[in-house]
Design a protein around this motif. Structure first.
Motif, PDB file in Angstrom:
ATOM      1  N   ILE A  84       0.693  -1.181  -0.076  1.00 31.69           N
ATOM      2  CA  ILE A  84      -0.157   0.004  -0.109  1.00 31.69           C
ATOM      3  C   ILE A  84       0.879   1.249   0.050  1.00 31.69           C
ATOM      4  CG2 ILE A  84      -1.867   1.494   1.288  1.00 31.69           C
ATOM      5  CD1 ILE A  84      -2.782  -1.286   2.321  1.00 31.69           C
ATOM      6  N   ILE A  85       0.783   2.032  -1.137  1.00 30.97           N
ATOM      7  CA  ILE A  85       1.672   3.160  -1.063  1.00 30.97           C
ATOM      8  C   ILE A  85       0.947   4.384  -0.724  1.00 30.97           C
ATOM      9  CG2 ILE A  85       3.075   4.612  -2.739  1.00 30.97           C
ATOM     10  CD1 ILE A  85       2.933   2.045  -4.654  1.00 30.97           C
ATOM     11  N   GLU A  86       1.473   5.158   0.180  1.00 35.04           N
ATOM     12  CA  GLU A  86       0.522   6.175   0.876  1.00 35.04           C
ATOM     13  C   GLU A  86       1.263   7.493   0.996  1.00 35.04           C
ATOM     14  OE1 GLU A  86       0.197   4.275   4.938  1.00 35.04           O
ATOM     15  OE2 GLU A  86      -1.806   4.112   4.545  1.00 35.04           O
ATOM     16  N   GLU A  87       2.439   7.640   0.298  1.00 36.10           N
ATOM     17  CA  GLU A  87       3.329   8.888   0.145  1.00 36.10           C
ATOM     18  C   GLU A  87       3.600   9.463  -1.023  1.00 36.10           C
ATOM     19  OE1 GLU A  87       6.348   9.181   2.833  1.00 36.10           O
ATOM     20  OE2 GLU A  87       5.441   8.306   4.623  1.00 36.10           O
ATOM     21  N   THR A  88       3.075   8.687  -2.036  1.00 36.90           N
ATOM     22  CA  THR A  88       3.386   9.353  -3.408  1.00 36.90           C
ATOM     23  C   THR A  88       2.520   8.791  -4.495  1.00 36.90           C
ATOM     24  OG1 THR A  88       5.037   9.680  -5.149  1.00 36.90           O
ATOM     25  CG2 THR A  88       4.907   7.635  -3.906  1.00 36.90           C
ATOM     26  N   ASN A  89       1.994   9.347  -5.718  1.00 43.30           N
ATOM     27  CA  ASN A  89       1.344   8.577  -6.646  1.00 43.30           C
ATOM     28  C   ASN A  89       2.224   8.347  -7.838  1.00 43.30           C
ATOM     29  OD1 ASN A  89       1.756  11.339  -7.470  1.00 43.30           O
ATOM     30  ND2 ASN A  89      -0.251  11.333  -8.500  1.00 43.30           N
ATOM     31  N   LYS A  90       3.301   8.431  -7.683  1.00 43.69           N
ATOM     32  CA  LYS A  90       4.396   8.022  -8.856  1.00 43.69           C
ATOM     33  C   LYS A  90       5.054   6.844  -8.423  1.00 43.69           C
ATOM     34  CE  LYS A  90       6.509  11.500 -10.923  1.00 43.69           C
ATOM     35  NZ  LYS A  90       7.473  12.675 -11.168  1.00 43.69           N
ATOM     36  N   VAL A  91       4.797   5.913  -9.623  1.00 44.15           N
ATOM     37  CA  VAL A  91       5.636   4.565  -9.122  1.00 44.15           C
ATOM     38  C   VAL A  91       6.426   4.207 -10.232  1.00 44.15           C
ATOM     39  CG1 VAL A  91       5.175   2.044  -8.812  1.00 44.15           C
ATOM     40  CG2 VAL A  91       3.682   3.691  -7.697  1.00 44.15           C
ATOM     41  N   THR A  92       7.659   3.427  -9.898  1.00 42.17           N
ATOM     42  CA  THR A  92       8.555   2.928 -10.957  1.00 42.17           C
ATOM     43  C   THR A  92       8.811   1.587 -10.826  1.00 42.17           C
ATOM     44  OG1 THR A  92       9.760   5.086 -10.977  1.00 42.17           O
ATOM     45  CG2 THR A  92      11.096   3.213 -11.899  1.00 42.17           C
ATOM     46  N   PHE A  93       8.578   0.807 -11.950  1.00 37.06           N
ATOM     47  CA  PHE A  93       8.928  -0.627 -11.962  1.00 37.06           C
ATOM     48  C   PHE A  93      10.134  -0.808 -12.900  1.00 37.06           C
ATOM     49  CE2 PHE A  93       4.463  -0.992 -10.581  1.00 37.06           C
ATOM     50  CZ  PHE A  93       4.520  -2.178  -9.656  1.00 37.06           C
ATOM     51  N   GLU A  94      10.899  -1.570 -12.496  1.00 38.41           N
ATOM     52  CA  GLU A  94      12.024  -2.038 -13.251  1.00 38.41           C
ATOM     53  C   GLU A  94      11.936  -3.494 -13.562  1.00 38.41           C
ATOM     54  OE1 GLU A  94      15.701  -0.885 -11.911  1.00 38.41           O
ATOM     55  OE2 GLU A  94      15.196   1.125 -11.252  1.00 38.41           O
ATOM     56  N   PHE A  95      12.551  -4.071 -14.761  1.00 39.11           N
ATOM     57  CA  PHE A  95      12.197  -5.560 -15.043  1.00 39.11           C
ATOM     58  C   PHE A  95      13.401  -5.843 -16.174  1.00 39.11           C
ATOM     59  CE2 PHE A  95       9.128  -2.429 -16.720  1.00 39.11           C
ATOM     60  CZ  PHE A  95       9.618  -2.342 -18.179  1.00 39.11           C
ATOM     61  N   THR A  96      13.122  -7.355 -16.203  1.00 43.74           N
ATOM     62  CA  THR A  96      14.215  -7.970 -17.238  1.00 43.74           C
ATOM     63  C   THR A  96      13.689  -9.354 -17.498  1.00 43.74           C
ATOM     64  OG1 THR A  96      16.522  -8.345 -17.591  1.00 43.74           O
ATOM     65  CG2 THR A  96      15.614  -9.160 -15.249  1.00 43.74           C
ATOM     66  N   ALA A  97      14.365  -9.956 -18.359  1.00 47.69           N
ATOM     67  CA  ALA A  97      14.112 -11.192 -19.082  1.00 47.69           C
ATOM     68  C   ALA A  97      15.085 -12.265 -19.372  1.00 47.69           C
ATOM     69  CB  ALA A  97      13.041 -11.059 -20.250  1.00 47.69           C
ATOM     70  N   LYS A  98      14.966 -13.354 -19.436  1.00 46.24           N
ATOM     71  CA  LYS A  98      16.034 -14.586 -19.615  1.00 46.24           C
ATOM     72  C   LYS A  98      15.513 -15.419 -20.753  1.00 46.24           C
ATOM     73  CE  LYS A  98      18.150 -16.106 -16.142  1.00 46.24           C
ATOM     74  NZ  LYS A  98      18.663 -16.864 -15.053  1.00 46.24           N
ATOM     75  N   ILE A  99      16.257 -15.654 -21.761  1.00 47.45           N
ATOM     76  CA  ILE A  99      15.960 -16.684 -22.523  1.00 47.45           C
ATOM     77  C   ILE A  99      16.634 -17.904 -22.570  1.00 47.45           C
ATOM     78  CG2 ILE A  99      16.216 -17.337 -25.171  1.00 47.45           C
ATOM     79  CD1 ILE A  99      15.584 -14.300 -25.818  1.00 47.45           C
ATOM     80  N   LEU A 100      16.254 -19.352 -22.323  1.00 47.34           N
ATOM     81  CA  LEU A 100      16.949 -20.304 -22.180  1.00 47.34           C
ATOM     82  C   LEU A 100      16.375 -21.244 -23.427  1.00 47.34           C
ATOM     83  CD1 LEU A 100      15.813 -21.146 -18.334  1.00 47.34           C
ATOM     84  CD2 LEU A 100      18.205 -20.216 -19.492  1.00 47.34           C
ATOM     85  N   PRO A 101      17.404 -22.047 -23.875  1.00 48.39           N
ATOM     86  CA  PRO A 101      18.681 -22.024 -23.544  1.00 48.39           C
ATOM     87  C   PRO A 101      19.556 -20.780 -23.959  1.00 48.39           C
ATOM     88  CG  PRO A 101      18.609 -23.049 -25.438  1.00 48.39           C
ATOM     89  CD  PRO A 101      17.245 -22.970 -24.891  1.00 48.39           C
ATOM     90  N   GLU A 102      20.487 -20.433 -22.918  1.00 49.22           N
ATOM     91  CA  GLU A 102      21.273 -19.112 -23.212  1.00 49.22           C
ATOM     92  C   GLU A 102      21.878 -18.843 -24.434  1.00 49.22           C
ATOM     93  OE1 GLU A 102      23.829 -18.924 -19.636  1.00 49.22           O
ATOM     94  OE2 GLU A 102      22.190 -18.925 -18.264  1.00 49.22           O
ATOM     95  N   GLU A 103      22.141 -20.008 -25.149  1.00 50.94           N
ATOM     96  CA  GLU A 103      23.028 -19.508 -26.456  1.00 50.94           C
ATOM     97  C   GLU A 103      22.078 -19.024 -27.477  1.00 50.94           C
ATOM     98  OE1 GLU A 103      22.232 -24.146 -25.968  1.00 50.94           O
ATOM     99  OE2 GLU A 103      23.021 -22.453 -24.651  1.00 50.94           O
ATOM    100  N   ILE A 104      20.585 -19.180 -27.258  1.00 48.66           N
ATOM    101  CA  ILE A 104      19.588 -18.433 -28.226  1.00 48.66           C
ATOM    102  C   ILE A 104      19.776 -17.010 -28.069  1.00 48.66           C
ATOM    103  CG2 ILE A 104      17.493 -18.357 -28.713  1.00 48.66           C
ATOM    104  CD1 ILE A 104      18.430 -21.030 -29.299  1.00 48.66           C
TER     105      ILE A 104
END
Length: 390
Positions: A84-104
């Motif tokens: 529950i965010i109570e001190e701001t209305n600005k939110v930042t999400f960070e994300f990444t991804a992985k491909i398997l097998p790694e040689e692809i």
């Protein structure tokens, strides 16, 4: 004759087999009817003849065929699930991804979507998204999935969270905080960032800090100093208003907080106000006093603004009953209110609130003052002191 009979039998056998042979073998007939030929054509070919696109002409997507690699998406930063965010209305999400097998080796981009905020997926090559939400209390779900040219993550990463701030968030701000000293009382100043049409009721809002909590009381919008002066009402602020909250005692008495008007300056002759009062009382125009004696007119023109008449050093005035009557009726708070309270500029953009000894400002320390609405939701916060609290 007997030698001819076997020959005849052999000839009959050959003729019979030639006629009925195909019905006793597994080999198909060499020809088929038109209807039989259509039934033997694959269904996809029939669709092509009817105007449908062959599935072989469509691009192949990993999700519809056996995948040659696997994509997994991760959220690496941002609100935790259920937060529950109570001190701001600005939110930042960070994300990444992985491909398997790694040689692809495939080029990856992302699609994000916020349920309750976005209508569709938002495409990005960045690994970060910052969102400014409407000022209200609402739950959201953040979704993100990685994609390549021909495939995407079938199970997007997600976080559920809630924005829980006031609908008035940052529409009223803590403009400044002044510590109590031996020379003066503490003073908190609020300012507004409203549109021309907006008005907000701030009564029962609170200010909280280490030293406690104060509640914004009611006040009189059109104040004049008389025994039956108006009763306090809810405070409605508008664009450009300033709200001053002093720890001092109200010299006019309890429950006499007020909105400043252009006649309040007359009261400074009788009361000592911890919050300064501007001296901008109106004076009659020249044509309004032409019926008075020239000496009286001159006396009025030389009076300072918001000055209570003192004619003790002018011997001609006491002998002029008409002049004295005019001065006593008009040059005071009640007379000024009677003459000018309907002017468009009568009310000023200042509210003076006295907390009658209540002080929540700390000295020789740092603190954060929180401004909350009547439901306890955050509107603004102000950090002060040394070192400054972050």
């Amino acid at each position: 004759m007997e030698s001819i009979i076997p020959l005849i039998i052999f000839i009959i056998f050959i003729a019979t087999f030639s006629y009925f042979g195909p019905f006793f073998t597994n080999k198909p007939l060499q020809q088929a009817s038109l209807s039989q030929t259509q039934e033997d054509v694959p269904q996809e070919q029939n669709k092509e003849k009817q105007g449908f696109i062959s599935s072989s002409a469509l691009p192949k997507v990993t999700t519809n065929s056996k995948p040659s690699f696997f994509i997994d998406t991760y959220i690496t930063a941002g609100p935790e699930d259920g937060e529950i965010i109570e001190e701001t209305n600005k939110v930042t999400f960070e994300f990444t991804a992985k491909i398997l097998p790694e040689e692809i080796k495939e080029q990856i981009y992302f699609e994000t979507k916020i349920e309750g905020f976005d209508d569709n997926w938002v495409r990005t090559y960045s690994k970060k998204r910052t969102i400014t939400f409407p000022a209200l209390s609402k739950e959201y779900t953040f979704l993100v999935r990685a994609r390549t040219k021909n495939s995407f993550d079938l199970s997007p990463a997600k976080r559920n969270f809630q924005i829980n701030i006031s609908p008035y968030f940052e529409k009223v701000k803590i403009y400044s905080v002044k510590n109590k000293t031996s020379y003066g009382l503490s003073l908190i100043t609020l300012s507004t960032t409203l549109t021309k049409e907006e008005k907000i009721n701030i009564t029962n809002w609170s200010l909280e800090g280490k030293e406690g909590k104060i509640i914004i009381p009611k006040a009189v919008e059109k104040y004049y100093h008389y025994y039956n002066s108006p009763q306090p009402e809810d405070i409605f602020v508008k664009k450009g208003d300033r709200i001053y909250l002093s720890s001092g005692f109200n010299p006019l008495g309890r429950n006499r907080n007020f909105r400043l008007n252009k006649c309040m300056g007359y009261l400074t002759a009788s009361f000592d106000f911890p919050i300064p009062i501007s001296m901008n009382c109106p004076k009659p125009k020249s044509e309004e006093i032409t019926h008075l004696d020239p000496c009286c007119q001159k006396f009025i023109r030389y009076m300072r603004t918001c000055e209570i008449p003192d004619y003790s050093e002018n011997p001609k005035i006491p002998s002029d009953s008409e002049c004295i009557s005019y001065l006593n009726e008009n040059f005071n708070n009640v007379g000024c209110f009677r003459n000018y309270s309907q002017d468009e500029d009568f009310l000023k953009n200042e509210w003076h609130i006295y907390l009658n000894g209540k002080n929540i400002i700390v000295t020789n320390d740092c603190d954060i003052i929180y401004l909350r609405d009547q439901n306890g939701l955050l509107i603004d916060k102000y950090s002060y002191g040394y070192p400054v609290c972050w």
